[in-house]
Motif scaffolding. Structure first.
Motif, PDB file in Angstrom:
ATOM      1  N   ASN A 103       0.899  -1.283   0.170  1.00 25.36           N
ATOM      2  CA  ASN A 103       0.059  -0.074  -0.206  1.00 25.36           C
ATOM      3  C   ASN A 103       0.918   1.185  -0.194  1.00 25.36           C
ATOM      4  OD1 ASN A 103      -2.520  -1.570   0.041  1.00 25.36           O
ATOM      5  ND2 ASN A 103      -2.479  -1.593   2.057  1.00 25.36           N
ATOM      6  N   LYS A 104       1.886   1.206  -0.345  1.00 30.48           N
ATOM      7  CA  LYS A 104       3.052   2.263  -0.511  1.00 30.48           C
ATOM      8  C   LYS A 104       3.454   2.277  -1.794  1.00 30.48           C
ATOM      9  CE  LYS A 104       6.759   4.754   1.821  1.00 30.48           C
ATOM     10  NZ  LYS A 104       7.927   4.785   2.887  1.00 30.48           N
ATOM     11  N   PRO A 105       3.213   3.541  -2.500  1.00 32.57           N
ATOM     12  CA  PRO A 105       3.823   3.724  -4.041  1.00 32.57           C
ATOM     13  C   PRO A 105       5.293   3.456  -3.931  1.00 32.57           C
ATOM     14  CG  PRO A 105       2.456   5.605  -3.346  1.00 32.57           C
ATOM     15  CD  PRO A 105       2.417   4.650  -2.159  1.00 32.57           C
ATOM     16  N   VAL A 106       5.953   2.765  -4.874  1.00 32.16           N
ATOM     17  CA  VAL A 106       7.232   2.541  -4.980  1.00 32.16           C
ATOM     18  C   VAL A 106       7.557   3.005  -6.529  1.00 32.16           C
ATOM     19  CG1 VAL A 106       6.863   0.107  -5.792  1.00 32.16           C
ATOM     20  CG2 VAL A 106       9.196   0.937  -5.079  1.00 32.16           C
ATOM     21  N   LYS A 107       8.596   3.956  -6.623  1.00 34.81           N
ATOM     22  CA  LYS A 107       9.144   4.440  -7.961  1.00 34.81           C
ATOM     23  C   LYS A 107      10.350   3.510  -8.137  1.00 34.81           C
ATOM     24  CE  LYS A 107      10.776   8.389 -10.375  1.00 34.81           C
ATOM     25  NZ  LYS A 107      11.091   9.823 -10.209  1.00 34.81           N
ATOM     26  N   LEU A 108      10.475   3.056  -9.201  1.00 36.21           N
ATOM     27  CA  LEU A 108      11.692   2.166  -9.823  1.00 36.21           C
ATOM     28  C   LEU A 108      12.423   3.140 -10.887  1.00 36.21           C
ATOM     29  CD1 LEU A 108      10.032  -1.311 -10.469  1.00 36.21           C
ATOM     30  CD2 LEU A 108      10.892  -0.228  -8.452  1.00 36.21           C
ATOM     31  N   ILE A 109      13.591   3.410 -10.572  1.00 32.61           N
ATOM     32  CA  ILE A 109      14.639   4.042 -11.559  1.00 32.61           C
ATOM     33  C   ILE A 109      15.358   3.016 -12.120  1.00 32.61           C
ATOM     34  CG2 ILE A 109      16.256   5.683 -11.578  1.00 32.61           C
ATOM     35  CD1 ILE A 109      15.332   6.994  -9.113  1.00 32.61           C
ATOM     36  N   LYS A 160      -0.718  -4.042  -3.541  1.00 27.71           N
ATOM     37  CA  LYS A 160      -1.801  -4.145  -3.034  1.00 27.71           C
ATOM     38  C   LYS A 160      -1.915  -5.313  -1.872  1.00 27.71           C
ATOM     39  CE  LYS A 160      -5.582  -4.920  -5.338  1.00 27.71           C
ATOM     40  NZ  LYS A 160      -6.332  -5.303  -6.706  1.00 27.71           N
ATOM     41  N   TYR A 161      -0.861  -6.490  -2.114  1.00 32.55           N
ATOM     42  CA  TYR A 161      -0.904  -7.654  -1.240  1.00 32.55           C
ATOM     43  C   TYR A 161       0.610  -7.914  -0.845  1.00 32.55           C
ATOM     44  CZ  TYR A 161      -5.545  -7.812  -3.502  1.00 32.55           C
ATOM     45  OH  TYR A 161      -6.801  -7.560  -3.772  1.00 32.55           O
ATOM     46  N   THR A 162       0.706  -8.343   0.391  1.00 30.53           N
ATOM     47  CA  THR A 162       2.148  -8.847   0.802  1.00 30.53           C
ATOM     48  C   THR A 162       2.134  -9.973   0.130  1.00 30.53           C
ATOM     49  OG1 THR A 162       1.416 -10.042   2.573  1.00 30.53           O
ATOM     50  CG2 THR A 162       1.854  -7.562   3.021  1.00 30.53           C
ATOM     51  N   THR A 163       3.490 -10.762  -0.083  1.00 33.62           N
ATOM     52  CA  THR A 163       4.066 -12.074  -0.549  1.00 33.62           C
ATOM     53  C   THR A 163       3.123 -13.017   0.425  1.00 33.62           C
ATOM     54  OG1 THR A 163       6.130 -11.387  -1.000  1.00 33.62           O
ATOM     55  CG2 THR A 163       5.677 -13.553  -0.847  1.00 33.62           C
ATOM     56  N   LYS A 164       3.115 -12.967   1.607  1.00 31.65           N
ATOM     57  CA  LYS A 164       2.381 -13.656   2.625  1.00 31.65           C
ATOM     58  C   LYS A 164       0.870 -13.932   2.013  1.00 31.65           C
ATOM     59  CE  LYS A 164       5.283 -13.296   6.469  1.00 31.65           C
ATOM     60  NZ  LYS A 164       5.454 -12.800   7.819  1.00 31.65           N
TER      61      LYS A 164
END
Length: 368
Positions: free
Chosen positions: A235-241, A275-279
């Protein structure tokens, strides 16, 4: 063994078709070309209907048995990927309807309007209305799909939210390198000539240890560098460079429904919100071995097939715990500068106390 059996069946089918063709030639010679041609037309018309029915059944059957092996049965694991799924389903529905209708019309016409002595051919060389319809309607449909796709594309590759975490992703033959910001919240500078596969896989600008006159960048000293596994927060946006260390790669994120080229010397960006964790995905899919995958979707060499990484989606607390265990890459290259390896110096006052304590243990107490 099964492969040899399939080849044998294919060869056998071709032999049967060849023998039928030769037999048809002999029958044509005996009956006459005109009569044989008319009978062949009837047979071909029947086969057209048979192929139509068998083909549609085959398409449906293949979908039933193979759909579980695709990602269509899993919802997108990112908020942005939901838009991609919507585009995919709209495209499949439109093209699916067009495919089924055109195939039915194609095979039915071949059967219905086969050669007949009771019917004359009607030549239909030109019709403005029909040409406008079959040109304009597909053009409008495709334009709508393209506009929707571009809108979503600019959203994924545009500016990420201000609270987004940033991870630098670098492709190499044949693996992935990930870099996270340290306590200063800044990515340090890097220079490709500083790359050392053993100690400096990204070419971070550390003090000159390779004979290259590059100014040391203190911002690189706390950068965290890992390989093959990337950690992000639910639920936290992640920007990939995104970049590459050698040839063109491609960051493929199938579960998140996104991808982006990794080009040497030309950084690209992409952002999404898990949206979902790996677990949670292990529970949703019923697969205890489930992993989010980062694959290379661009042919990049002999080892392309093995270029696969893992994305671990965790909670914020789990991410903070993992990050606390990481050491900057600078300390791995220069362990003598790692604060945890530097013993505190002994001050003169501490030396005096230590000497006094030693004397007190040697001099016996006086008895009265």
């Amino acid at each position: 063994m099964s492969f040899i059996f399939v080849i044998a069946v294919i060869v056998f089918v071709f032999l049967i078709i060849f023998q039928i063709a030769k037999a048809s030639e002999y029958v044509a010679v005996l009956k006459g070309d005109d009569r044989a041609r008319k009978e062949n037309n009837k047979i071909n018309g029947f086969f057209m209907i048979a192929f139509l029915i068998a083909g549609l059944i085959g398409v449906y059957w293949c979908n039933e048995i193979l759909v579980d092996k695709t990602l269509l049965v899993q919802e997108s694991a990112s908020v942005q990927g939901e838009k991609v799924d919507e585009m995919l389903w709209v495209t499949l529905i439109i093209t699916g309807i067009v495919f089924v209708l055109t195939q039915i019309v194609l095979f039915w016409f071949a059967y219905r309007y086969q050669e007949s002595d009771k019917r004359k051919s009607f030549f239909f060389p030109h019709n403005n209305t029909m040409e406008i319809v079959w040109t304009v309607v597909p053009a409008i449909a495709l334009t709508v799909l393209v506009v929707i796709g571009l809108r979503n594309w600019f959203s994924f590759t545009g500016d990420a939210p201000k609270n987004a975490m940033e991870v630098e992703v670098t492709g190499k033959q044949f693996g992935w390198i990930f870099r996270y910001k340290g306590d200063d919240g800044v990515f340090g500078k890097k220079y490709f000539r500083m790359i050392d596969p053993a100690t400096n896989s990204l070419g971070l600008n550390w003090h000159d240890s390779t004979g290259i006159n590059v100014k040391d960048d203190p911002s690189t000293h706390d950068d965290i560098v890992t390989e093959q596994t990337m950690y992000v927060v639910k639920n936290k946006p992640v920007k990939l460079i995104i970049g590459s260390r050698d040839v063109v790669h491609d960051v493929g994120l199938p579960q998140f429904r996104l991808k982006m080229d990794a080009v040497p010397g030309t950084p690209t960006t992409l952002w999404f919100t898990p949206k979902y964790t790996t677990k949670e995905m292990k529970q949703k899919t019923g697969n205890p071995d489930f992993q989010y995958e980062i694959s290379c979707d661009q042919m990049c060499g002999n080892g392309h097939y093995s270029m696969k990484g893992v994305i671990e989606v965790v909670s914020q607390a789990e991410y903070d715990e993992w990050m606390a265990k990481q050491k900057p890459a600078f300390y791995a290259a220069f362990p003598e500068q790692d604060p945890s390896n530097i013993k505190p110096a002994t001050t003169p006052a501490d030396s005096t106390k230590a000497a006094a304590a030693k004397v007190s243990t040697v001099i016996p107490e006086k008895k009265g």
